[in-house]
Design a protein around this motif. Structure first.
Motif, mmCIF file in Angstrom:
data_model
loop_
_atom_site.group_PDB
_atom_site.id
_atom_site.type_symbol
_atom_site.label_atom_id
_atom_site.label_comp_id
_atom_site.label_asym_id
_atom_site.label_seq_id
_atom_site.Cartn_x
_atom_site.Cartn_y
_atom_site.Cartn_z
ATOM 1 N N UNK A 1 0.733 -1.050 -0.006
ATOM 2 C CA UNK A 1 -0.024 -0.266 -0.046
ATOM 3 C C UNK A 1 1.120 1.404 -0.550
ATOM 4 N N UNK A 2 2.428 0.830 -0.687
ATOM 5 C CA UNK A 2 3.156 1.983 -0.129
ATOM 6 C C UNK A 2 2.727 4.094 -0.702
ATOM 7 N N UNK A 3 2.237 3.059 -2.103
ATOM 8 C CA UNK A 3 1.638 4.344 -3.245
ATOM 9 C C UNK A 3 0.608 4.765 -2.440
ATOM 10 N N UNK A 4 -0.194 4.848 -1.360
ATOM 11 C CA UNK A 4 -1.362 5.832 -0.964
ATOM 12 C C UNK A 4 -0.852 6.247 0.438
ATOM 13 N N UNK A 5 0.540 6.951 0.545
ATOM 14 C CA UNK A 5 0.811 7.477 1.896
ATOM 15 C C UNK A 5 2.414 8.273 1.963
ATOM 16 N N UNK A 6 2.729 9.099 2.520
ATOM 17 C CA UNK A 6 4.418 8.817 2.372
ATOM 18 C C UNK A 6 4.759 9.676 3.029
ATOM 19 N N UNK A 7 3.831 9.756 4.272
ATOM 20 C CA UNK A 7 4.058 10.255 5.221
ATOM 21 C C UNK A 7 4.800 9.720 6.577
#
Length: 466
Positions: free
Chosen positions: A24-30
């Motif tokens: 699911x790493x494409x859904x958040x960067x924080x």
């Protein structure tokens, strides 16, 4: 938007939880986090703004043990949150946007409640949800109360002694899908987490539905609604190419969007390309329908650079976009190029980090083709654009019409035949510095998705709520 993953197994689940969350790493960067239950709730949270999920958590895996767990890739708040309640301790992760967060916080404080999870001085939305759940007699009653109180959207997973509870938001704007492998059960925001881990999707939660995953199987705790308003942007941009929602594959939709764009075009070009990564499938569909070859004048340097749309500040977004896209002059020089992208939100990255690189390396012409209509409203259901003035279309309307632009009916701004629409597109095209610009219409986009229009959330385009 955040990515949620939960697992219940009869054996240690940490490896499954680690990889399922990473998908699911494409859904958040924080922020990212995992929590497992053994004799107690064991949690780990890390900042992933400058490095990938895997690198932050891999060394902790040997220390984590448990047969049930939750993971999250968060677009803002540190998660998971652990709450000590009258009915026991529980952990939770959330996805969505509490539009009435201030009201909910005031309600909890008026009842003597307090908050401890502050990030940059702001109360953590996931803790707000957890405190609301803890006010009720049990987890199901608490989740039911949350779904009724929240304006905006929230889907969530809760880990308690009995298993993992999964609840989809009231209108089903964000998906949750159940997967099974033998006697292990998982729940995920994205089905792309399933194939390599050996899971088969067995159920998609209905809007408002609550289920409990246990070691003995799946239990329905609250029935869902048939009325749905799932986010159309999942297929256009947000979702991973290998995922599907409501049985509709993301990659196939993006290809159909490109085909639609090509069928309406009469331009001559030397090559078609897509802005990596989410623009690629749109471009492949365009190339397929037009007969113009697909080539790569811009390539993305490694997967270590995340999505340039999701970071919180414009400066970081621009920096990521600049560094991750590398031009290939031998492919660009002297060529007329069709470049496809999923959307134009603010427009600064497409202009500064894609088009300017193509012009700099000698492109003859650049025709921009966008897979969704002009975005006219900030999202009220997930954390993305927050104000109208951020949007390229709204800036163009203001530039073209001044204060009078506020009075133009939305219908005219979405109708390609009106002078208002045409002037808006011309203004955006000039601001981008493109040779030409065309968007896919709402009607064509809905057709490409393949679901009835009344089942899709189109708020970002038409401003119409359910």
């Amino acid at each position: 938007m955040s990515g949620l993953f939960g697992v219940v197994s009869r054996r240690d689940c940490v490896q499954t939880l680690f990889y399922g969350t990473d998908y699911h790493s494409h859904l958040g960067t924080q922020k990212a986090g995992m929590v497992v239950l053994n004799s107690r709730l064991q949690r780990s949270i890390h900042d992933i703004s400058t490095s990938q999920f895997k690198s932050k958590f891999i060394e902790e895996l040997p220390k984590m043990k448990g047969t049930m767990g939750l993971g999250v890739i968060s677009d803002s708040n540190p998660q998971p949150i652990i709450i000590a309640s009258s009915f026991g301790n529980f952990a939770l992760v959330t996805n969505g946007l509490l539009e009435n967060k201030n009201e909910l916080v005031a309600e909890i404080k008026s009842q003597g409640g307090s908050f401890s999870e502050l990030s940059a001085g702001v109360i953590n939305s996931t803790e707000v949800v957890g405190k609301l759940i803890a006010q009720k007699k049990d987890i199901v009653a608490g989740i039911t109360s949350v779904l009724a109180k929240v304006r905006g959207s929230v889907s969530l997973l809760v880990l308690g002694n009995e298993g993992v509870y999964a609840a989809r938001d009231h209108w089903g704007r964000t998906p949750l899908i159940i997967g099974q492998k033998s006697r292990t059960w998982v729940v995920a925001s994205e089905t792309c987490a399933f194939p390599n881990l050996g899971f088969t999707p067995v159920k998609e939660l209905l809007p408002g539905e609550i289920v409990l995953l246990t070691k003995n199987g799946l239990q329905e705790k609250r029935s869902g609604r048939l009325q749905e308003k799932i986010c159309a942007f999942l297929w256009i941009y947000t979702g991973y190419p290998a995922s599907s929602y409501d049985g509709v594959a993301v990659e196939a939709v993006r290809e159909r969007c490109g085909i639609n764009l090509a069928k309406r075009d009469k331009i001559k070009a030397d090559l078609v390309t897509g802005v990596p990564d989410s623009g690629i499938a749109h471009a492949l569909g365009y190339a397929q329908a037009s007969g113009i070859p697909y080539r790569r004048p811009l390539v993305k340097y490694t997967s270590g650079y995340g999505r340039s749309y999701t970071p919180p500040s414009q400066q970081i977004r621009d920096q990521v976009a600049k560094m991750k896209l590398i031009p290939i002059k031998d492919v660009i020089a002297g060529k007329s190029i069709v470049i496809c992208d999923d959307s134009i939100v603010r427009g600064t990255q497409l202009k500064n980090q894609a088009l300017e690189k193509l012009w700099h390396d000698g492109a003859k012409a650049i025709h921009v083709r966008i897979a969704c209509p002009p975005l006219l409203f900030p999202c009220r259901y997930c954390l993305s654009t927050r104000t109208r003035k951020e949007l390229a279309a709204r800036r163009a309307i203001k530039k073209a019409y001044g204060s009078a632009g506020k009075k133009i009916p939305v219908a005219k701004l979405l109708d390609e035949t009106t002078p208002e629409y045409q002037k808006m597109i011309k203004t955006i095209c000039q601001e981008l510095g493109a040779t030409s610009l065309r968007y896919q219409s709402i009607k064509e986009m809905v057709k490409a998705i393949g679901l009835p229009r009344n089942r899709l959330c189109l708020f970002c385009w038409n401003g119409q709520e359910a």
